[in-house]
Design a protein around this motif. Structure first.
Motif: not given
Length: 469
Positions: A58-69
């Motif tokens: 889940x993205x809980x930040x304020x900007x879109x995420x394009x990768x997962x580590x």
């Protein structure tokens, strides 16, 4: 008592090796993502360890995420053979899986030498959105024999080291780990409550709310008598002849990488008690080869080995080979397998006029790890501008080889890769340009050679070499 003491000592070393992880994790955790649920399934039924990881992110930040580590401890990163990922799209029966790009990457100040892989998402994950990722990674040389030496009548016991908690740079709300062993014969295992054991499966968790880089090392000590077949080096030569054939020659250096054999080998005991004597050894290997093979041979340094069986049909060929002697832990064998194939099944022409070979990368032996694989594709003389397309990173180089009647030599495309497993058995292509006029080179040389011999013979018959007048 020896096994228990060894387990405690190994656990102490594992804990010490991970102590610096937690202290340095707070400044490294990418806080914009969190894992809602993580489920990991570790398959220990073979010396090639497969780990299936399901992550709901889940993205809980304020900007879109394009990768997962993905994070791996250095001891595992050095033994990783394959890392694949796919995204689950849809629900239930309509669910589909789309492959994702996975690449090694680096993060600054990685704690305790942690290695990372980056999964590139198909679409940026917006704030509040979730994505389900299916990850497969494969480990080799990760089972440690304990004891390191066993007699012919003993079973093989090994250690497997990992963590009850998944190593991750993200906060994990809930996670569970399942470990599957080959049988119910488990000598000991680390307890991290809650956990339970049922048959051949150990379940760790579920564990709730663990901070980034949390760890809890575990060791499982269990029995496994499946073959530890490791090809230390495999050199495969693929020679292309435009006269209609493809000749394959494979040079093997095979070893049993399990617990070393101690004592004297008894052939009588081995044959009279096959279910008890040498249960961790192996004497048969199965090679899965392409269909329509011909001119098959199997030999070692002494000569041809007749103890092999070939089964063929329209879809595949299977060659069951038997070395001259059974392989116990630490024992090695070298041999050569060769065969021919119809050229039209593997050589094609691309729309731009180039020719290309479409063949299978990897090792044909089933359930085998290859420490170093070298594939040499020998192109016909006169080939130009060769290039290889392989679906994963390999080392590429060019060589020149000479055969009968060659003038300028043949270009050889060399592909090298380490730590190869059956999942690497996928098609690759070698492209090149070829002028058909070069097909006449060898016949013309033969005709010219016979013509010169004939003319020399005629001249010899007509020349008078006597000194009389």
């Amino acid at each position: 008592m020896d096994a228990l003491a060894g387990l405690r000592l190994a656990l102490v070393f594992t804990i010490v090796a991970h102590l610096s992880l937690l202290a340095r994790s707070s400044s490294l955790a990418p806080q914009e993502l969190q894992i809602i649920n993580a489920e990991r399934r570790i398959d220990l039924t073979s010396h090639i360890i497969k780990v299936f990881l399901t992550l709901k992110v889940e993205n809980t930040g304020k900007s879109p995420a394009s990768e997962v580590f993905l994070a791996f401890p250095p001891t595992q990163a050095d033994r990783l053979a394959v890392v694949k990922a796919q995204a689950a799209v849809g629900k239930r029966k309509k669910k589909t899986y789309l492959p994702l790009d996975v690449t090694p990457t680096e993060l600054p100040d990685a704690p305790n030498g942690t290695k990372y892989f980056s999964i590139s998402l198909l679409n940026p994950l917006k704030t509040g959105e979730t994505v389900t990722l299916e990850v497969l990674y494969i480990l080799t040389h990760s089972l440690e024999p304990f004891p390191a030496e066993i007699s012919q009548s003993e079973s093989q016991l090994v250690y497997y080291r990992d963590g009850a908690i998944i190593l991750s740079p993200y906060h994990i709300k809930q996670q569970t780990t399942f470990i599957k062993t080959p049988s119910t014969k488990v000598e000991s295992f680390t307890r991290v409550e809650p956990m339970n054991r049922a048959g051949t499966e150990l379940k760790y968790g579920p564990y709730d709310d663990h901070q980034p880089y949390s760890f809890s090392p575990i060791i499982v000590h269990f029995e496994i008598n499946n073959p530890f077949a490791v090809v230390e080096e495999l050199v495969r030569e693929v020679e292309i002849s435009h006269w209609g054939s493809l000749q394959i020659t494979e040079h093997y250096k095979l070893a049993h990488a399990g617990a070393r054999h101690k004592g004297v080998f008894s052939r009588v005991e081995y044959q009279s008690r096959p279910s008890f004597s040498g249960v961790s050894s192996f004497k048969h290997l199965l090679a899965r080869l392409p269909p329509r093979i011909h001119s098959v041979y199997y030999r070692d340094g002494i000569g041809n080995i007749s103890s092999s069986r070939l089964r063929t049909d329209s879809r595949k060929s299977e060659l069951e080979i038997e070395p001259r002697y059974p392989l116990f832990g630490g024992w090695k064998a070298t041999f050569v397998i060769g065969y021919g194939l119809p050229l039209q099944d593997f050589l094609f022409e691309s729309p731009d006029g180039r020719r290309y070979l479409n063949f299978t990368f990897g090792c044909p032996l089933a359930e085998t790890v290859v420490d170093k694989l070298t594939i040499k594709v020998v192109l016909p003389e006169g080939s130009k501008d060769p290039s290889a397309v392989v679906p994963f990173p390999v080392d590429q180089s060019l060589e020149t080889s000479y055969s009968y009647l060659d003038v300028v030599g043949r270009t050889v495309v060399v592909l090298e890769k380490k730590n190869v497993v059956p999942e690497h058995n996928s098609p690759f292509q070698v492209y090149y340009k070829f002028n058909p006029i070069f097909m006449l080179a060898e016949p013309l040389m033969l005709v010219s050679a016979f013509f010169l011999c004939f003319m020399s013979y005629v001249a010899y018959l007509h020349i008078d070499l006597s000194i009389r007048k």
